[in-house]
Write an enzyme that holds these catalytic residues in place. Structure first.
Site, PDB file in Angstrom:
ATOM      1  N   TYR B 133     -42.964  -1.338  19.275  1.00 43.20           N
ATOM      2  CA  TYR B 133     -42.380  -0.626  20.423  1.00 43.20           C
ATOM      3  C   TYR B 133     -42.532   0.894  20.264  1.00 43.20           C
ATOM      4  O   TYR B 133     -43.311   1.528  20.942  1.00 43.20           O
ATOM      5  CB  TYR B 133     -40.896  -0.993  20.556  1.00 43.20           C
ATOM      6  CG  TYR B 133     -40.599  -2.184  21.452  1.00 43.20           C
ATOM      7  CD1 TYR B 133     -41.480  -3.255  21.529  1.00 43.20           C
ATOM      8  CD2 TYR B 133     -39.439  -2.246  22.207  1.00 43.20           C
ATOM      9  CE1 TYR B 133     -41.208  -4.350  22.344  1.00 43.20           C
ATOM     10  CE2 TYR B 133     -39.156  -3.332  23.027  1.00 43.20           C
ATOM     11  CZ  TYR B 133     -40.044  -4.386  23.095  1.00 43.20           C
ATOM     12  OH  TYR B 133     -39.765  -5.457  23.901  1.00 43.20           O
ATOM     13  N   SER B 166     -40.622  -2.599  12.163  1.00 46.92           N
ATOM     14  CA  SER B 166     -39.893  -3.234  11.067  1.00 46.92           C
ATOM     15  C   SER B 166     -40.764  -4.277  10.384  1.00 46.92           C
ATOM     16  O   SER B 166     -41.281  -5.169  11.058  1.00 46.92           O
ATOM     17  CB  SER B 166     -38.633  -3.928  11.575  1.00 46.92           C
ATOM     18  OG  SER B 166     -37.845  -3.019  12.277  1.00 46.92           O
ATOM     19  N   GLU B 249     -32.511  -7.662  21.208  1.00 44.60           N
ATOM     20  CA  GLU B 249     -32.541  -6.854  19.990  1.00 44.60           C
ATOM     21  C   GLU B 249     -31.183  -6.177  19.784  1.00 44.60           C
ATOM     22  O   GLU B 249     -30.662  -6.107  18.677  1.00 44.60           O
ATOM     23  CB  GLU B 249     -33.639  -5.786  20.068  1.00 44.60           C
ATOM     24  CG  GLU B 249     -33.666  -4.933  18.810  1.00 44.60           C
ATOM     25  CD  GLU B 249     -34.721  -3.830  18.828  1.00 44.60           C
ATOM     26  OE1 GLU B 249     -35.283  -3.553  19.904  1.00 44.60           O
ATOM     27  OE2 GLU B 249     -34.967  -3.261  17.760  1.00 44.60           O
ATOM     28  N   GLU B 376     -26.377   7.157  21.549  1.00 46.21           N
ATOM     29  CA  GLU B 376     -26.277   8.023  22.723  1.00 46.21           C
ATOM     30  C   GLU B 376     -26.980   7.400  23.933  1.00 46.21           C
ATOM     31  O   GLU B 376     -26.487   7.492  25.064  1.00 46.21           O
ATOM     32  CB  GLU B 376     -26.868   9.413  22.400  1.00 46.21           C
ATOM     33  CG  GLU B 376     -26.028  10.228  21.426  1.00 46.21           C
ATOM     34  CD  GLU B 376     -26.079   9.743  19.974  1.00 46.21           C
ATOM     35  OE1 GLU B 376     -27.016   8.975  19.630  1.00 46.21           O
ATOM     36  OE2 GLU B 376     -25.192  10.105  19.179  1.00 46.21           O
TER      37      GLU B 376
END
Lengths: 379, 392
Positions: B133, B166, B249, B376
């Site tokens: 991503y 990851s 996710e 945020e």
């Protein structure tokens, strides 16, 4: 069981919501306060509670109630919270009904439960004595005298104490303050000789009283439950009260939050609505999160009381602590985000802050319950 | 309800018989997790035995249809399975981005062939997936990604770079966001493709983090040939797939730390109790107690959010709420773990600290509020989509 209301419960919520918004909105609380009402609740409203069946929500059908569960009682409590409704609902229909139904003998149930369901008796639990809630610290004495007992001591934060028809009083028949053994519950007539009641006008304009018992004599049949062994049963009933007040305070916080978000979309400064400012958006989003999490804990506590009454202690503490903490944040943000008008008596948000403060304290604040959870978890 | 109770009894008996005792102990450290894949590592035979037993029942993906190897359980049955696993402290048999993220997206957007081909090996833990991503220039602003996939008639040609991938160096396949229409507005030219990490032109470079570990990689694509049939969903509508997957996710990250040993127990061992049986550090005890209130309530909020979704009363943006709170909670958990551990927890290399596990785990959690969308960004999403605040 899914952590959402079933269809009947959702319907009850809608019914309670429209009934209370119409019959007992925040303006009704102002009227009681400003008129220095002697009762501290609207008698017609209480009749309405009985007609709607709310007073009998936890009273078994055999005794004239609806025989519903704690989730249903909590649903009504949350709506009471949204409207800051002042009524004997929590003292009488939730806590006293549970105490008598769970702990009482058949004669006691037959005498009092139908009157609770009919809205004809106001009954209150008198447990706290000091500034902070802690049943094991009970010091009020109950000495054996003749066929019965003689009670001596003082109670504080007795909800609806000055209008009660009956008091359920925790006193010490043995042991010392700090010990769990030696506690006994008594049914006391407020008009009995030696009972002095002082109504205490509270910050939230809801009913409370201080009660002094000076050598009040009762018969042995005034004992509710077992002599010396009330602690466990009392904790059970208090868990009902804690979960119910957690539901109320969630309603208080959620309503204060809803009003605040609406205000953020309407109040303009610097040529734009203040809800556009990220500093406020993030705080509002955080608050939303806290309230949603509290709602989940509260519903789980109420469901657990229905499914496994005896194992509701830890979750009741989680719910009361979390709901108290979330609502405390909600009302503080409500006043701050409303700015100057939030500080005025004319504007309602201050009333939400006041009720949240009292409900937070009632039957254990967030610290009490976090401490209790630690103890129950063995650390 | 009676069916559910008999399911509970059967499940309890089956777990009793099939969950090895070792798999009922808390994880020793992050290395103790089972991720499966072509080069699967098991730190004990019990891990493999547990994975195989669960995979055979489809219970590594309990709610997926049996046609794709899943358990075919209803949500209520899956809850019973989870609660029965929790009852005996059973470990997760398999940690898998395939199960948590790709699978739900394929079930929603994949073709029948894609589901048949990709889902069963995920359930069995045979193929390990990673997620392509983020890019160097596309972090919180993910939709500005630049990795290109050009239509070469019978295949796609992929060029570009991903970052924070990851376990890219350990994964077998990647699900990847690529730009298929560079002229369209940024959200409308993205597609979602799958390819094998052994394809020529794919290379990975681990990034050393403050924890000293490298769970993330830079991943480079240099003329990587991807078969046409590996595009998921509609061409140039990959952002829909990406968003759907991101909600999963976020839910995955919000669950982090839930399977750790309780803080109270850890602190008790480290610090001891006073004469009244209370943790012998009153302020730390208070912090842990407040943490436990939040953590227990949060677990219920996860459950409730799922129940709301199931009853069609939910909202997709509630996953942002869970992600935000779960990430902050897990950071708090590890701050308290460090406080409980004191000087012992500061040892970076010793056997006593199992090679610095407490400190490395603590540092790793700092990424929780960055990965999968920063805290945020989650707050922005809540403000905009749940509170309908303007201009967020």
């Amino acid at each position: 069981m899914p952590l959402i209301l079933n269809d009947e419960q959702a319907m009850l919520r809608d019914t309670a919501r429209s009934f209370l918004a119409e019959q007992a909105p925040v303006a009704a609380l102002r009227k009681l306060r400003d008129g220095r009402d002697a009762l501290g609740y609207h008698r017609d409203l209480w009749k309405g509670f009985a007609e709607m069946g709310f007073t009998g929500v936890l009273v078994p059908e055999a005794h004239g109630g609806l025989g519903l569960g704690h989730v249903e009682a909590g649903v009504v409590m949350e709506e009471i919270g949204r409207n800051l409704t002042a009524s004997p609902f929590v003292s009488t229909a939730v806590v006293a009904a549970s105490a008598i139904n769970r702990i009482g003998g058949e004669g006691q149930k037959a005498e009092w439960l139908p009157r609770i369901a009919a809205g004809e008796a106001i009954i209150t639990l008198a447990v706290d004595e000091g500034r902070k809630h802690d049943p094991s610290r009970t010091a009020m004495k109950a000495e054996r005298a003749g066929n019965g007992f003689r009670l001596h001591g003082a109670k504080a934060m007795v909800l609806d104490g000055h209008v009660a028809d009956l008091m359920i009083v925790a006193a010490r028949t043995g042991g010392a303050p700090g010990e769990t053994d030696g506690l006994t519950l008594f049914l006391i007539d407020p008009k009995a000789k030696g009972v002095a009641i002082e109504r205490t006008i509270m910050v939230d304009s809801h009913n409370a009283a201080r009660i002094v018992l000076e050598n009040v004599e009762v018969d042995a049949d005034a004992v509710l439950g077992e002599v010396d062994q009330a602690h466990g049963a009392l904790e059970g009933v208090l868990n009902v009260g804690r979960a119910a007040v957690a539901a109320e305070i969630t309603g208080v916080g959620d309503e204060a939050f809803g009003r605040t978000v609406a205000y953020l979309k309407e109040r303009k400064q610097f040529g734009r609505v203040i809800g556009e400012f990220q500093a406020l958006q993030h705080r509002a989003a955080h608050l939303f999160t806290e309230i949603e999490i509290a709602k989940a804990a509260v519903l789980k506590a109420l469901q657990t009381l229905d499914e496994g009454y005896d194992r509701a202690g830890p979750i009741a503490s989680v719910a009361k602590a979390k709901a108290g903490q979330a609502a405390t944040l909600a009302v503080q943000e409500a006043v701050q985000m409303h700015g100057g008008v939030g500080m005025t008596d004319e504007f309602d948000v201050g009333l939400f802050m006041k009720r949240a403060r009292v409900a937070q304290e009632l039957w254990g604040d967030a610290n009490f319950h976090a401490e209790r959870l630690a103890r129950l978890s063995g650390y | 309800m009676a069916d559910l109770e008999s399911f509970r009894a059967e499940t309890r008996a089956w777990l009793e018989a099939n969950c090895p005792p070792e798999m009922r102990l808390p994880l020793k450290d992050e290395e103790d997790r089972v991720w499966g894949g072509r080069n699967a590592k098991f730190s004990s035979p019990a891990q493999k035995q547990w994975l195989d037993a669960m995979a055979a029942k489809g219970w590594t993906a309990p709610e997926w249809p049996t046609a794709y190897g899943g358990g075919g359980l209803s949500r209520e049955e899956a809850k019973v399975l989870r609660s029965e696993m929790r009852r005996i402290n059973a470990r997760s048999p398999l940690d898998s981005f395939g199960i948590w993220m790709l699978g739900p997206a394929l079930l929603q957007y994949g073709t029948e062939e894609q589901k048949q081909h990709f889902l069963p090996p995920i359930v069995r833990g045979e193929i390990r997936w990673c997620q392509g991503y983020s890019e160097p220039g596309a972090g919180s602003d993910l939709a500005s990604l630049q990795t290109r996939a050009e239509d070469k008639g019978d295949h796609w040609l992929v060029n570009g770079q991903k970052v924070w991938t990851s376990y890219a160096d350990k994964a077998d396949w990647i699900f990847c966001l690529v730009r298929t229409d560079p002229t369209a507005p940024k959200h409308e030219g993205i597609s979602f493709v799958l390819f094998d990490m052994t394809t020529p032109g794919v290379s990975t470079k681990p990034i050393v983090l403050i924890s000293g570990k490298s769970p993330f990689c830079e991943t480079f694509f240099d003329d990587v040939v991807v078969p046409k049939e590996n595009l998921v969903g509609t061409l140039n509508r990959g952002w829909d797939v990406a968003k759907h997957l991101l909600t999963h996710e976020r839910e995955m990250i919000s669950n982090m730390g839930m399977d750790m040993a309780s803080l109270g127990e850890v602190a008790k061992k480290a610090i001891g109790l006073d004469a009244q049986g209370r943790l012998d550090d009153p302020l730390l005890r208070a912090d842990i107690a407040r943490f436990d209130v939040d953590a227990l309530a949060f677990r219920l909020a996860i459950e409730r959010t799922g129940d709301l979704a199931k009853a069609k009363q939910g909202h997709p943006a509630l996953s942002s709420m869970l992600k935000y709170y779960g990430a902050e909670l897990n950071k708090r958990r590890h701050e308290l773990m460090m406080a409980a551990g004191g000087a012992d927890a500061l040892e970076w290399e010793s056997e006593r600290s199992q090679g610095g596990t407490p400190a490395r785990s603590w540092l790793r959690t700092k990424a929780n509020s960055i990965e999968g969308g920063t805290s945020e960004v989650q707050l922005n999403i809540i403000a905009k989509r749940l509170l309908n605040l303007p201009g967020a």
